[in-house]
Design a protein around this motif. Sequence first.
Motif, PDB file in Angstrom:
ATOM      1  N   ASN A 174      13.667 104.140  84.831  1.00 38.89           N
ATOM      2  CA  ASN A 174      13.362 105.096  83.696  1.00 38.89           C
ATOM      3  C   ASN A 174      12.010 104.765  83.036  1.00 38.89           C
ATOM      4  O   ASN A 174      11.265 103.914  83.499  1.00 38.89           O
ATOM      5  CB  ASN A 174      14.577 105.197  82.723  1.00 38.89           C
ATOM      6  N   ILE A 175      11.541 105.342  82.043  1.00 40.25           N
ATOM      7  CA  ILE A 175      10.138 105.385  81.194  1.00 40.25           C
ATOM      8  C   ILE A 175      10.419 103.908  80.739  1.00 40.25           C
ATOM      9  O   ILE A 175       9.133 103.275  80.539  1.00 40.25           O
ATOM     10  CB  ILE A 175       9.930 106.155  80.101  1.00 40.25           C
ATOM     11  N   ALA A 197      18.898 106.669  91.109  1.00 37.71           N
ATOM     12  CA  ALA A 197      18.263 106.309  89.895  1.00 37.71           C
ATOM     13  C   ALA A 197      19.375 106.297  88.829  1.00 37.71           C
ATOM     14  O   ALA A 197      20.065 107.164  88.523  1.00 37.71           O
ATOM     15  CB  ALA A 197      17.255 106.955  89.404  1.00 37.71           C
ATOM     16  N   LYS A 198      19.874 105.147  88.222  1.00 41.55           N
ATOM     17  CA  LYS A 198      20.872 104.940  87.036  1.00 41.55           C
ATOM     18  C   LYS A 198      20.245 104.993  85.829  1.00 41.55           C
ATOM     19  O   LYS A 198      19.028 104.301  85.894  1.00 41.55           O
ATOM     20  CB  LYS A 198      21.809 103.946  87.302  1.00 41.55           C
ATOM     21  N   ARG A 199      20.595 105.104  84.803  1.00 44.17           N
ATOM     22  CA  ARG A 199      20.174 105.032  83.372  1.00 44.17           C
ATOM     23  C   ARG A 199      18.670 105.838  83.370  1.00 44.17           C
ATOM     24  O   ARG A 199      17.597 105.415  83.019  1.00 44.17           O
ATOM     25  CB  ARG A 199      19.630 103.788  83.152  1.00 44.17           C
ATOM     26  N   PRO A 200      18.678 107.147  84.109  1.00 42.51           N
ATOM     27  CA  PRO A 200      17.306 107.760  84.511  1.00 42.51           C
ATOM     28  C   PRO A 200      16.684 107.849  83.088  1.00 42.51           C
ATOM     29  O   PRO A 200      15.614 108.411  82.805  1.00 42.51           O
ATOM     30  CB  PRO A 200      17.505 108.832  85.052  1.00 42.51           C
ATOM     31  N   VAL A 201      17.405 108.168  81.855  1.00 38.28           N
ATOM     32  CA  VAL A 201      16.801 108.649  80.601  1.00 38.28           C
ATOM     33  C   VAL A 201      17.014 107.524  79.397  1.00 38.28           C
ATOM     34  O   VAL A 201      17.074 107.768  78.339  1.00 38.28           O
ATOM     35  CB  VAL A 201      17.752 109.994  80.037  1.00 38.28           C
ATOM     36  N   ALA A 202      17.227 106.452  79.922  1.00 34.60           N
ATOM     37  CA  ALA A 202      16.919 105.330  79.211  1.00 34.60           C
ATOM     38  C   ALA A 202      18.234 105.214  78.289  1.00 34.60           C
ATOM     39  O   ALA A 202      18.262 104.818  77.036  1.00 34.60           O
ATOM     40  CB  ALA A 202      15.705 104.985  78.435  1.00 34.60           C
ATOM     41  N   ASN A 203      19.216 105.749  78.456  1.00 32.24           N
ATOM     42  CA  ASN A 203      20.378 106.033  77.546  1.00 32.24           C
ATOM     43  C   ASN A 203      20.163 106.578  76.365  1.00 32.24           C
ATOM     44  O   ASN A 203      20.842 106.648  75.272  1.00 32.24           O
ATOM     45  CB  ASN A 203      21.149 104.644  77.427  1.00 32.24           C
ATOM     46  N   THR A 237      10.815 116.713  73.718  1.00 29.38           N
ATOM     47  CA  THR A 237       9.834 116.476  74.514  1.00 29.38           C
ATOM     48  C   THR A 237      10.113 114.926  75.348  1.00 29.38           C
ATOM     49  O   THR A 237       9.940 114.773  76.694  1.00 29.38           O
ATOM     50  CB  THR A 237       8.428 116.086  74.150  1.00 29.38           C
ATOM     51  N   MET A 238      10.959 113.951  74.497  1.00 30.00           N
ATOM     52  CA  MET A 238      11.254 112.727  75.362  1.00 30.00           C
ATOM     53  C   MET A 238      12.236 112.856  76.381  1.00 30.00           C
ATOM     54  O   MET A 238      12.102 112.359  77.410  1.00 30.00           O
ATOM     55  CB  MET A 238      11.919 111.763  74.002  1.00 30.00           C
ATOM     56  N   LEU A 239      13.215 113.796  76.326  1.00 31.41           N
ATOM     57  CA  LEU A 239      14.384 113.956  77.168  1.00 31.41           C
ATOM     58  C   LEU A 239      13.437 114.511  78.598  1.00 31.41           C
ATOM     59  O   LEU A 239      13.608 113.892  79.496  1.00 31.41           O
ATOM     60  CB  LEU A 239      15.327 114.771  76.934  1.00 31.41           C
ATOM     61  N   GLU A 240      12.480 115.715  78.120  1.00 25.80           N
ATOM     62  CA  GLU A 240      11.931 116.227  79.407  1.00 25.80           C
ATOM     63  C   GLU A 240      11.050 115.315  80.100  1.00 25.80           C
ATOM     64  O   GLU A 240      11.117 115.290  81.387  1.00 25.80           O
ATOM     65  CB  GLU A 240      11.079 117.349  78.841  1.00 25.80           C
ATOM     66  N   CYS A 241      10.387 114.605  79.362  1.00 24.08           N
ATOM     67  CA  CYS A 241       9.302 113.583  80.121  1.00 24.08           C
ATOM     68  C   CYS A 241      10.339 112.545  80.708  1.00 24.08           C
ATOM     69  O   CYS A 241       9.729 111.986  81.899  1.00 24.08           O
ATOM     70  CB  CYS A 241       8.476 112.776  78.978  1.00 24.08           C
ATOM     71  N   GLY A 258      25.107 110.463  82.639  1.00 24.21           N
ATOM     72  CA  GLY A 258      26.386 110.911  82.126  1.00 24.21           C
ATOM     73  C   GLY A 258      26.421 111.419  80.744  1.00 24.21           C
ATOM     74  O   GLY A 258      25.330 111.173  79.927  1.00 24.21           O
ATOM     75  N   THR A 259      27.250 112.185  80.436  1.00 26.56           N
ATOM     76  CA  THR A 259      27.393 113.033  79.036  1.00 26.56           C
ATOM     77  C   THR A 259      28.690 113.494  78.933  1.00 26.56           C
ATOM     78  O   THR A 259      29.587 113.561  79.852  1.00 26.56           O
ATOM     79  CB  THR A 259      26.350 113.968  78.896  1.00 26.56           C
ATOM     80  N   THR A 260      29.060 113.586  77.492  1.00 24.57           N
ATOM     81  CA  THR A 260      30.393 114.122  77.287  1.00 24.57           C
ATOM     82  C   THR A 260      30.032 115.566  76.374  1.00 24.57           C
ATOM     83  O   THR A 260      30.884 116.170  75.911  1.00 24.57           O
ATOM     84  CB  THR A 260      31.094 113.197  76.239  1.00 24.57           C
ATOM     85  N   ASP A 261      28.963 116.131  76.440  1.00 26.20           N
ATOM     86  CA  ASP A 261      28.512 117.037  75.725  1.00 26.20           C
ATOM     87  C   ASP A 261      27.887 118.185  76.777  1.00 26.20           C
ATOM     88  O   ASP A 261      26.826 117.980  77.275  1.00 26.20           O
ATOM     89  CB  ASP A 261      27.419 116.839  74.636  1.00 26.20           C
ATOM     90  N   PRO A 262      28.465 119.462  76.661  1.00 27.11           N
ATOM     91  CA  PRO A 262      28.158 120.460  77.750  1.00 27.11           C
ATOM     92  C   PRO A 262      26.783 121.124  77.398  1.00 27.11           C
ATOM     93  O   PRO A 262      25.928 121.188  78.100  1.00 27.11           O
ATOM     94  CB  PRO A 262      29.073 121.595  77.327  1.00 27.11           C
ATOM     95  N   LYS A 263      26.231 120.754  75.877  1.00 26.52           N
ATOM     96  CA  LYS A 263      24.921 121.233  75.701  1.00 26.52           C
ATOM     97  C   LYS A 263      23.846 120.029  76.480  1.00 26.52           C
ATOM     98  O   LYS A 263      23.042 120.766  76.826  1.00 26.52           O
ATOM     99  CB  LYS A 263      24.589 121.398  74.394  1.00 26.52           C
ATOM    100  N   HIS A 264      24.157 118.961  76.114  1.00 23.65           N
ATOM    101  CA  HIS A 264      23.430 117.965  76.893  1.00 23.65           C
ATOM    102  C   HIS A 264      23.234 118.105  78.338  1.00 23.65           C
ATOM    103  O   HIS A 264      22.232 117.925  78.876  1.00 23.65           O
ATOM    104  CB  HIS A 264      23.878 116.674  76.577  1.00 23.65           C
TER     105      HIS A 264
END
Length: 301
Positions: A174-175, A197-203, A237-241, A258-264
């Motif tokens: 991740n970044i 890739a695991k942890r692709p959004v740095a958690n 922007t952080m999430l997208e990048c 991974g997530t528990t939120d449908p919106k996420h």
Amino acid sequence: MERRPFGRTDMTVSVLGFGGAEIGMEAMDVGQGEAAKLVNEALDLGMNVLDTAPSYDTSEELIGRAVSHRRQEYYLFGKCGEGRSVGLEYPDWDARNVRPSVERSLKRLRTDYLDLLLIHSCTEAVLRQGDLIDAVKRMKEAGLTRYIGYSGDSTDALYAIRTGVFDALQTSLNIADQEAISLTLGEAEERQMGVIAKRPVANVVWERSPDSPNYPRTYLDRLRKLDYPFMSRKPGTMLECAIRFTISVPQVSTAIIGTTDPKHLKDNVSCAAKGKLTATEMNEIRTRWQEVCEPAWAGMK
């Protein structure tokens, strides 16, 4: 959703996969109904990779109950290696745990095979003993898994790649975690391994409370030092990048979130749909990493 070849296997995987760790965590308190809605939504959005493990608490059972009736719509990535820490007879990394672990996972997941079985983050020293690798190979020979791989980082992952045994590598990327790009991904590509890739959004460390379960303070510290220009832009922007960076790394077949939120979940898919970053954008992030990264910044386990 974009699909990519998965190394030398016959699988074509979605660029984003669903990580089952968070739904299984006791601290997240996700019920069966919520989990079923979330995992089915992931499939409906085009994800065809579900990643789980015995150590993810109730994750396997939740996934099995939720989508086993849709088994032909997804690839199932499972793990093994843990022993007494997940209720098996022998210590972690004891080869005698492998078959009982896999058989238990299949029962929980309500299926008779895995598409990929990953050794879950053991050390190079354990791999060198050979018996754990042999036990996993027997699972492939027995038809309990179609392919085998290794999940881990740094020199442990490099040794696993160089054995030539594994069909796939799962590693942190991740970044805020880019060691794999220079250390392992090139060699994985040479051997035609699928790369997860695991942890692709740095958690998503920039959005989480420090009091949340498994808070990744290491990533927060790194990002403060990296201070990428996009970190000061508008929310989202952080999430997208982050997502677009990880899926832009050439060797990556799929990134597990991974997530528990449908919106996420929907936000992740929307970000991935924007595709890869430009060569200029990738170069800016890579250059900043190379300028700032410290010798101790190894891949997060």
